[in-house]
Design a protein around this motif. Structure first.
Motif, PDB file in Angstrom:
ATOM      1  N   CYS A 181       4.444  13.683  49.261  1.00 11.65           N
ATOM      2  CA  CYS A 181       3.702  14.938  49.469  1.00 11.65           C
ATOM      3  C   CYS A 181       3.863  15.383  50.923  1.00 11.65           C
ATOM      4  O   CYS A 181       3.495  14.653  51.834  1.00 11.65           O
ATOM      5  CB  CYS A 181       2.222  14.726  49.157  1.00 11.65           C
ATOM      6  SG  CYS A 181       1.206  16.140  49.674  1.00 11.65           S
ATOM      7  N   PRO A 182       4.402  16.589  51.160  1.00 12.01           N
ATOM      8  CA  PRO A 182       4.583  17.046  52.541  1.00 12.01           C
ATOM      9  C   PRO A 182       3.285  17.085  53.349  1.00 12.01           C
ATOM     10  O   PRO A 182       3.324  17.031  54.575  1.00 12.01           O
ATOM     11  CB  PRO A 182       5.157  18.455  52.377  1.00 12.01           C
ATOM     12  CG  PRO A 182       5.858  18.410  51.057  1.00 12.01           C
ATOM     13  CD  PRO A 182       4.999  17.527  50.204  1.00 12.01           C
ATOM     14  N   LEU A 183       2.148  17.172  52.668  1.00  8.09           N
ATOM     15  CA  LEU A 183       0.873  17.194  53.394  1.00  8.09           C
ATOM     16  C   LEU A 183       0.331  15.797  53.653  1.00  8.09           C
ATOM     17  O   LEU A 183      -0.666  15.632  54.356  1.00  8.09           O
ATOM     18  CB  LEU A 183      -0.169  17.973  52.583  1.00  8.09           C
ATOM     19  CG  LEU A 183       0.037  19.484  52.563  1.00  8.09           C
ATOM     20  CD1 LEU A 183      -0.725  20.108  51.415  1.00  8.09           C
ATOM     21  CD2 LEU A 183      -0.399  20.087  53.884  1.00  8.09           C
ATOM     22  N   ASN A 230      -1.109  14.054  51.385  1.00  6.52           N
ATOM     23  CA  ASN A 230      -2.372  13.948  50.627  1.00  6.52           C
ATOM     24  C   ASN A 230      -2.665  12.492  50.276  1.00  6.52           C
ATOM     25  O   ASN A 230      -1.755  11.751  49.880  1.00  6.52           O
ATOM     26  CB  ASN A 230      -2.274  14.756  49.327  1.00  6.52           C
ATOM     27  CG  ASN A 230      -2.606  16.225  49.525  1.00  6.52           C
ATOM     28  OD1 ASN A 230      -3.056  16.628  50.598  1.00  6.52           O
ATOM     29  ND2 ASN A 230      -2.380  17.010  48.503  1.00  6.52           N
ATOM     30  N   ILE A 238      -3.473  10.492  47.943  1.00  3.97           N
ATOM     31  CA  ILE A 238      -3.511  10.651  46.487  1.00  3.97           C
ATOM     32  C   ILE A 238      -4.234   9.492  45.773  1.00  3.97           C
ATOM     33  O   ILE A 238      -5.104   9.743  44.926  1.00  3.97           O
ATOM     34  CB  ILE A 238      -2.077  10.865  45.959  1.00  3.97           C
ATOM     35  CG1 ILE A 238      -1.532  12.188  46.508  1.00  3.97           C
ATOM     36  CG2 ILE A 238      -2.022  10.845  44.443  1.00  3.97           C
ATOM     37  CD1 ILE A 238      -0.023  12.359  46.420  1.00  3.97           C
ATOM     38  N   THR A 258      -1.844  24.778  45.861  1.00  3.00           N
ATOM     39  CA  THR A 258      -0.820  23.769  45.560  1.00  3.00           C
ATOM     40  C   THR A 258      -1.035  23.190  44.157  1.00  3.00           C
ATOM     41  O   THR A 258      -0.075  22.874  43.463  1.00  3.00           O
ATOM     42  CB  THR A 258      -0.837  22.643  46.612  1.00  3.00           C
ATOM     43  OG1 THR A 258      -2.186  22.281  46.881  1.00  3.00           O
ATOM     44  CG2 THR A 258      -0.147  23.064  47.882  1.00  3.00           C
ATOM     45  N   CYS A 296       2.621  24.126  43.282  1.00  2.00           N
ATOM     46  CA  CYS A 296       3.483  23.136  43.932  1.00  2.00           C
ATOM     47  C   CYS A 296       4.418  22.491  42.897  1.00  2.00           C
ATOM     48  O   CYS A 296       3.976  22.164  41.786  1.00  2.00           O
ATOM     49  CB  CYS A 296       2.622  22.061  44.587  1.00  2.00           C
ATOM     50  SG  CYS A 296       3.593  20.940  45.602  1.00  2.00           S
ATOM     51  N   ALA A 322       5.303  19.620  42.967  1.00  3.27           N
ATOM     52  CA  ALA A 322       4.816  18.236  42.886  1.00  3.27           C
ATOM     53  C   ALA A 322       5.874  17.171  43.171  1.00  3.27           C
ATOM     54  O   ALA A 322       6.127  16.304  42.319  1.00  3.27           O
ATOM     55  CB  ALA A 322       4.115  17.988  41.544  1.00  3.27           C
ATOM     56  N   PRO A 323       6.458  17.199  44.370  1.00  5.43           N
ATOM     57  CA  PRO A 323       7.360  16.100  44.730  1.00  5.43           C
ATOM     58  C   PRO A 323       6.646  14.746  44.730  1.00  5.43           C
ATOM     59  O   PRO A 323       7.288  13.714  44.545  1.00  5.43           O
ATOM     60  CB  PRO A 323       7.850  16.468  46.143  1.00  5.43           C
ATOM     61  CG  PRO A 323       6.924  17.518  46.644  1.00  5.43           C
ATOM     62  CD  PRO A 323       6.358  18.204  45.444  1.00  5.43           C
ATOM     63  N   CYS A 324       5.321  14.755  44.891  1.00  5.04           N
ATOM     64  CA  CYS A 324       4.525  13.522  44.832  1.00  5.04           C
ATOM     65  C   CYS A 324       4.741  12.804  43.499  1.00  5.04           C
ATOM     66  O   CYS A 324       4.863  11.579  43.447  1.00  5.04           O
ATOM     67  CB  CYS A 324       3.040  13.851  45.000  1.00  5.04           C
ATOM     68  SG  CYS A 324       2.479  15.090  43.808  1.00  5.04           S
ATOM     69  N   ILE A 380      -0.655  14.067  39.156  1.00  3.22           N
ATOM     70  CA  ILE A 380      -1.327  14.269  40.441  1.00  3.22           C
ATOM     71  C   ILE A 380      -1.674  15.740  40.675  1.00  3.22           C
ATOM     72  O   ILE A 380      -2.774  16.079  41.106  1.00  3.22           O
ATOM     73  CB  ILE A 380      -0.420  13.757  41.589  1.00  3.22           C
ATOM     74  CG1 ILE A 380      -0.104  12.269  41.398  1.00  3.22           C
ATOM     75  CG2 ILE A 380      -1.062  14.001  42.948  1.00  3.22           C
ATOM     76  CD1 ILE A 380       1.037  11.747  42.265  1.00  3.22           C
ATOM     77  N   LYS A 381      -0.726  16.616  40.363  1.00  4.71           N
ATOM     78  CA  LYS A 381      -0.942  18.049  40.623  1.00  4.71           C
ATOM     79  C   LYS A 381      -2.141  18.572  39.817  1.00  4.71           C
ATOM     80  O   LYS A 381      -2.975  19.312  40.325  1.00  4.71           O
ATOM     81  CB  LYS A 381       0.340  18.801  40.255  1.00  4.71           C
ATOM     82  CG  LYS A 381       0.242  20.294  40.354  1.00  4.71           C
ATOM     83  CD  LYS A 381       1.587  20.910  40.010  1.00  4.71           C
ATOM     84  CE  LYS A 381       1.483  22.402  39.812  1.00  4.71           C
ATOM     85  NZ  LYS A 381       2.776  22.990  39.444  1.00  4.71           N
ATOM     86  N   GLU A 401      -5.304  17.364  41.349  1.00  3.48           N
ATOM     87  CA  GLU A 401      -5.585  18.149  42.562  1.00  3.48           C
ATOM     88  C   GLU A 401      -6.215  19.497  42.206  1.00  3.48           C
ATOM     89  O   GLU A 401      -7.213  19.917  42.796  1.00  3.48           O
ATOM     90  CB  GLU A 401      -4.268  18.356  43.309  1.00  3.48           C
ATOM     91  CG  GLU A 401      -4.383  19.248  44.515  1.00  3.48           C
ATOM     92  CD  GLU A 401      -3.147  19.174  45.407  1.00  3.48           C
ATOM     93  OE1 GLU A 401      -2.578  18.087  45.552  1.00  3.48           O
ATOM     94  OE2 GLU A 401      -2.767  20.196  45.957  1.00  3.48           O
ATOM     95  N   VAL A 431       3.601  24.260  49.870  1.00  3.98           N
ATOM     96  CA  VAL A 431       3.066  23.013  50.441  1.00  3.98           C
ATOM     97  C   VAL A 431       3.635  22.780  51.850  1.00  3.98           C
ATOM     98  O   VAL A 431       2.923  22.330  52.749  1.00  3.98           O
ATOM     99  CB  VAL A 431       3.328  21.811  49.492  1.00  3.98           C
ATOM    100  CG1 VAL A 431       4.800  21.548  49.285  1.00  3.98           C
ATOM    101  CG2 VAL A 431       2.653  20.554  49.988  1.00  3.98           C
TER     102      VAL A 431
END
Ligand code: FAD
Ligand code: SF4
Length: 503
Positions: free
Chosen positions: A69-71, A73, A75, A104, A108, A110-112, A127-128, A131, A464
């Protein structure tokens, strides 16, 4: 959906959650129904089901999702809170890294989830969706309140451009006690969240409720002001202690082939914002573009192309074709992008599911028309092969030429860089790609106390990443103005206070 019979209310031990519950997400409403409007179309998903999805998180030792996650997060923490229906704690943890999880959680990619450890052997944790439901719970339960600063610093910052990068920076800077004014040339703030991303992906009331929170915290929005045109950027430089440029990457990539000047060929971003404006009952300036009863060809297979596809279907197009130059990606799994990398695989968006056709490895050679209006495009099929250095090269397939009928062509070929009038007026350096020159993690431009972040700095990207850069740039600005910062910035590997003071 339970894998085994789990009808009682006793959840299994946490580490076995993924062995009991399968990945489950709410369904899309029926496509025949949803293409008749521009509302979001996910069906309801109750809290118990959401808790089950939180249960699937293994809380593994090294949470790759968090670095995916670029942020950054946190998770596993919020998954765990949702498992126990602790929505308030989950919201607090989520907001600690993400100003706008309701955006997001909707748009997003969702690369996470692509880097979730469970994804190695099972479908990843959703996850998305988790969120999104934490954020929606927060608003529904009236937990998301304005957080005005305790103390004011007396410093003034102008943020130019109100997309997710500008909004995230403005909220952080305001909470740090600075007087923040956001300048936006459109009539409402939000950038591409407001004008660009279709309403069926992100309802604009969701953007507006966040803007209301920011106004209540003390952020001033000045809309209908184009800096560099309506006001001189140099005057703002004198008036404010710092400027942050977050004007996005708005210069669309063109296709200068024969027939380009025919009527009926438009950039995607001439078309999409008009539909946002219709939904919001805003007037449309200039020529009105509608796909109704038209044969629509969309050139470019990315997010923007997909949004044109879904919008054209909703407008009642006769037929919609989405054409892509690159080869069709593999379905399901790509050995070249193994876990935890972002998998380059065939993606079918909800818009593609709604109708029309797609094709890949197609080169557009010429637009043809009658009486000045486009009537079709001449195309040829391509073979993509790797050369000796491993670079993919395209070769036209002899005899594969074809004509595709079209009376509306939408160019969704990506974006080159930001418009240059504003950086030119301020005398800012550009990088070789035409973006505003400012290093990642530092955000300082070639002029003191002028900063740049988001797509205007990094080039066309994602919401994101824009939020990430806005948060980080806010911290750098805070350090530049105050010598230190309490704003979070765990990911910043930019300047510290000493370096900035020396600059
Ligand atoms: C059609 C479309 C769909 C997309 N869908 C997705 C998606 O589903 N998921 C995702 O993650 N990303 C998506 N993206 C990408 C994402 O929207 C962008 O990466 C993100 O919005 C960039 O944020 P930003 O704040 O840097 O700039 P922007 O959102 O572009 O905002 C820039 C703002 O600056 C304003 N501005 C420009 N010049 C001036 C000036 N001189 N004075 C005042 N204001 C000015 C503009 O009007 C605009 O409001 C999409 C992009 C497009 C075009
Ligand atoms: S912001 Fe995107 S990458 Fe980060 S946790 Fe949310 S969905 Fe995943």
């Amino acid at each position: 959906m339970p894998k085994s019979n789990n009808n009682n209310n006793h959840f299994p031990p946490k580490e076995k959650g993924f062995m009991v519950f399968e990945r489950d997400t709410p369904h899309y409403k029926d496509k025949g129904e949803r293409v008749r409007h521009y509302d979001e179309f996910l069906t309801d998903f109750d809290d118990r089901k959401m808790a089950e999805q939180g249960y699937r998180c293994m809380n593994c030792g090294v949470p790759f999702c968090q670095s995916g996650c670029p942020l950054g997060n946190i998770i596993p923490d919020f998954n765990d809170f949702v498992k126990d229906s602790k929505w308030e704690e989950a919201l607090e943890r989520l907001h600690s890294t993400n100003n706008f999880p309701e955006f997001t959680g909707r748009v997003c990619p969702a690369p996470c989830e692509a880097s979730c450890v469970l994804g190695i052997i099972e479908p990843p944790v959703t996850i998305k969706l988790i969120e999104r439901s934490i954020a929606d719970h927060g608003f529904d339960d009236d937990r998301i309140k304005p957080e005005p600063p305790q103390k004011k610093t007396g410093k003034k910052v102008a943020v130019i451009g109100s997309g997710p990068a500008g909004l995230a920076a403005a909220q952080q800077l305001c909470r740090a006690g600075h007087d923040v004014t956001v300048y936006e040339r459109a009539e409402e703030a939000g950038g591409l969240l407001m004008y660009g991303i279709p309403d069926f992906k992100l309802n604009k009331e969701i953007v507006r409720r966040r803007l209301r929170q920011m106004e209540a915290e003390g952020v001033t929005f000045k809309c209908n002001v184009e800096v560099g045109k309506t006001v001189d950027a140099n005057d703002l430089e004198k008036e404010y202690d710092a400027l942050l440029i977050t004007t996005g990457s708005t210069q669309g990539r063109d296709l200068p082939i024969p027939g380009r000047d025919l009527d009926g060929i438009h950039f995607a971003m001439e078309f999409l914002p008009q539909q946002n404006r219709r939904v919001s009952n805003h007037p449309i300036e200039g020529k009105e573009l509608l796909a109704t009863d038209k044969k629509v060809v969309i050139l470019g297979g990315g997010d923007t192309g997909s949004d044109c596809h879904g919008t054209s279907i909703r407008q009642g197009a006769k037929h919609v074709w989405s054409m892509e130059l690159m080869p069709k990606p593999p379905e399901g799994h790509n050995v070249n992008t193994p876990w935890p990398l972002w998998p380059v695989i065939l993606r079918t968006s909800s818009s593609h599911e709604e109708g029309g056709d797609r094709d890949w490895s197609v080169l557009t050679k010429e637009f043809v028309g009658e009486n000045g209006k486009v009537t079709g495009i001449k195309c040829v099929k391509l073979n993509w092969e790797a050369d000796a250095a491993g670079r993919m090269q395209m070769k036209e397939i002899p005899g594969s030429e074809f004509l595709l009928e079209a009376d509306l062509v939408l160019l969704a070929l990506g974006f080159l860089h930001p418009e240059h009038a504003l950086p030119n007026q301020l005398g800012l350096e550009l990088d070789p790609r035409g973006n505003i020159k400012a290093d990642y993690g530092k955000y300082t431009t070639s002029k003191k106390n002028i900063f740049a972040a988001g797509d205007a700095r990094r080039g066309q990207s994602l919401v994101v990443w824009a939020i990430h850069e806005g948060r980080e740039a806010a911290r750098t600005i805070d350090i530049a103005l105050m010598g230190h910062s309490d704003l979070p910035g765990a990911y910043t590997y930019g300047y510290d206070a000493v370096e900035l003071a020396a600059k």
